[in-house]
Design an enzyme around this catalytic site. Structure first.
Site: not given
Length: 441
Positions: A21, A117, A313, A333-335, A338, A353-355
């Site tokens: 976040h 947030d 990493a 979502w960040n991944s 990217e 979660a929302e994954q």
């Protein structure tokens, strides 16, 4: 023009604990400071008061400061309470301290807006009393936002648990979501987490505006519908941010053939846990020796075929490296952003979660991921893993996904560039915070 001192408009930002976040909000804050000449204060929860968070906040540029909320008592909260329940209670109990901090900022800065947030919308009432703007930031995507905006209606219409639905959940502008793939805290209506998510969903519509960490090309249906005005729904803006990272030595990748490496990372969940995968959400620490969880002899047997990193990493640099040909991801979502930014297709392996909803969207709508199928026992066996890896790296479907993700990469770059959709929408919000401050909303 003089942007120094009190002349600069100030934004107070309240992120949910969790580096996933904090990262996109920090990138947004950098843009607000560098491009729009705001100053920013991050208000952090005591749960996020760890070394990794402090170190990260200390690296942010001048114009961005931080202050921590004091701890709140949680002795009465059951140990097995979910993240959503615990975070919601923390937010409610932190409101008096949040009020004090915002009042102090209003007296010491030119405070114009409060950016919360998605677990912190209870703070909107305080911002409203203080006469400042109150906006929401959604660090995930438009599909998640659509679900939350529709949740009160779904709660009234759907009488059984979502995983037991015979037909998929159909959200406006989104691909159909099978009931078992719905947002984790919504799967058990008897759990307090469900009640809290419904509580937050009702607050979403009180926001004066919502910024979403996505871009229209990857979610065209939801983007089109949310861009249209609807009574009782705040305007949403896709304002994707690019998460940066510092690059260490990537010598091993330099020695590998182009497009030959599959990068495997499950985000902030690094060491196994006796609880669910979300148990490391509030922390940024690994076990002292996470490699001890690997099978005996694993490192020796794989030393010529792979490279294992025991902790964090340099994900951005790994994805950007020419040797990287695919990404086995938890679909955070960040991944995801990217990976898209670097033009790398994915194997979707969602955890919580929302994954799981993200995985559905990436496979069915964006068409940049392939998802392995679990057996009747819920386990994904080695043959299935080999199948999806082979398809991604060498198959026709993998080739099609690689072409598609390159198209989205170009679309993302266009959205973030001057004149692009995300660039323009953020300009509009910044202009409103400057021009309309003091006008009753």
């Amino acid at each position: 023009m003089d942007f120094a001192g009190a002349h600069r408009r100030h934004i107070a930002v309240l992120p949910t604990p969790g580096m996933g976040h904090l990262f996109p909000l920090a990138e947004l804050a950098k843009l607000l400071v560098s491009r729009h000449h705001f100053t920013v204060t991050f208000i952090t929860f005591a749960a996020a008061d760890n070394r990794a968070t402090k170190n990260f906040l200390s690296t942010l540029p001048a114009g961005i400061t931080s202050v921590s909320l004091p701890p709140v008592p949680l002795d009465d909260v059951p140990e097995d309470a979910t993240i959503e329940t615990r975070m919601s209670i923390v937010t409610i109990r932190s409101l008096p301290a949040l009020r004090s901090i915002l009042i102090d900022l209003r007296s010491s800065t030119n405070l114009v807006a409060f950016l919360a947030d998605f677990f912190a919308a209870d703070g909107f009432e305080i911002a409203r009393e203080l006469g400042i703007f109150y906006y929401m930031f959604v660090p995930t995507n438009l599909q998640f936002l659509t679900l939350m905006l529709e949740l009160p209606a779904l709660d009234a219409a759907v009488k059984c648990p979502f995983p037991e639905l015979e037909n998929p959940v159909r959200l406006p502008g989104c691909p159909p979501i099978p009931g078992p793939d719905i947002l984790t805290p919504l799967r058990d209506r008897s759990n307090d987490a469900y009640k809290w998510m419904l509580h937050h969903a009702r607050l979403y519509r009180q926001a004066q505006g919502i910024l979403v960490n996505s871009f229209s090309a990857i979610e065209p249906g939801a983007a089109k519908l949310l861009a249209a005005e609807e009574e009782g729904r705040p305007p949403s803006r896709s304002a994707a941010t690019a998460v940066a990272s510092a690059a260490p030595c990537l010598k091993w990748l330099d020695e590998q053939p182009q497009g030959s490496v599959l990068f495997v990372s499950f985000g902030s969940v690094r060491s196994p846990s006796d609880k669910d995968s979300s148990s490391t959400y509030f922390t940024a620490h690994s076990k002292e020796d996470p490699l001890s969880y690997l099978p005996g002899g694993f490192l020796r047997r794989t030393k010529d075929a792979g490279f294992v990193i025991p902790s964090w990493a340099p994900q951005v640099e790994v994805l950007a490296h020419p040797a990287t040909g695919g990404f086995l991801s938890h679909c955070g979502w960040n991944s995801t952003l990217e990976s898209v930014k670097q033009g790398v297709p994915m194997i979707a392996w969602p955890l919580f979660a929302e994954q799981t909803m993200n995985a559905v969207m990436l496979v069915e709508e964006a068409k940049i991921a392939i998802r392995p199928k679990a057996g009747e026992d819920g386990v994904i066996d080695r043959e299935e893993i080999a199948r999806v890896v082979g398809e991604l790296m060498e198959g026709e479907q993998g080739k099609a996904m690689r072409n598609r993700v390159k198209e989205l990469k170009e679309a993302a770059e266009a959205a973030l560039s001057e004149g692009g959709s995300s660039y323009t929408k953020l300009n509009e919000v910044a202009a409103k915070w400057k021009k309309d401050f003091g006008v009753s909303a």
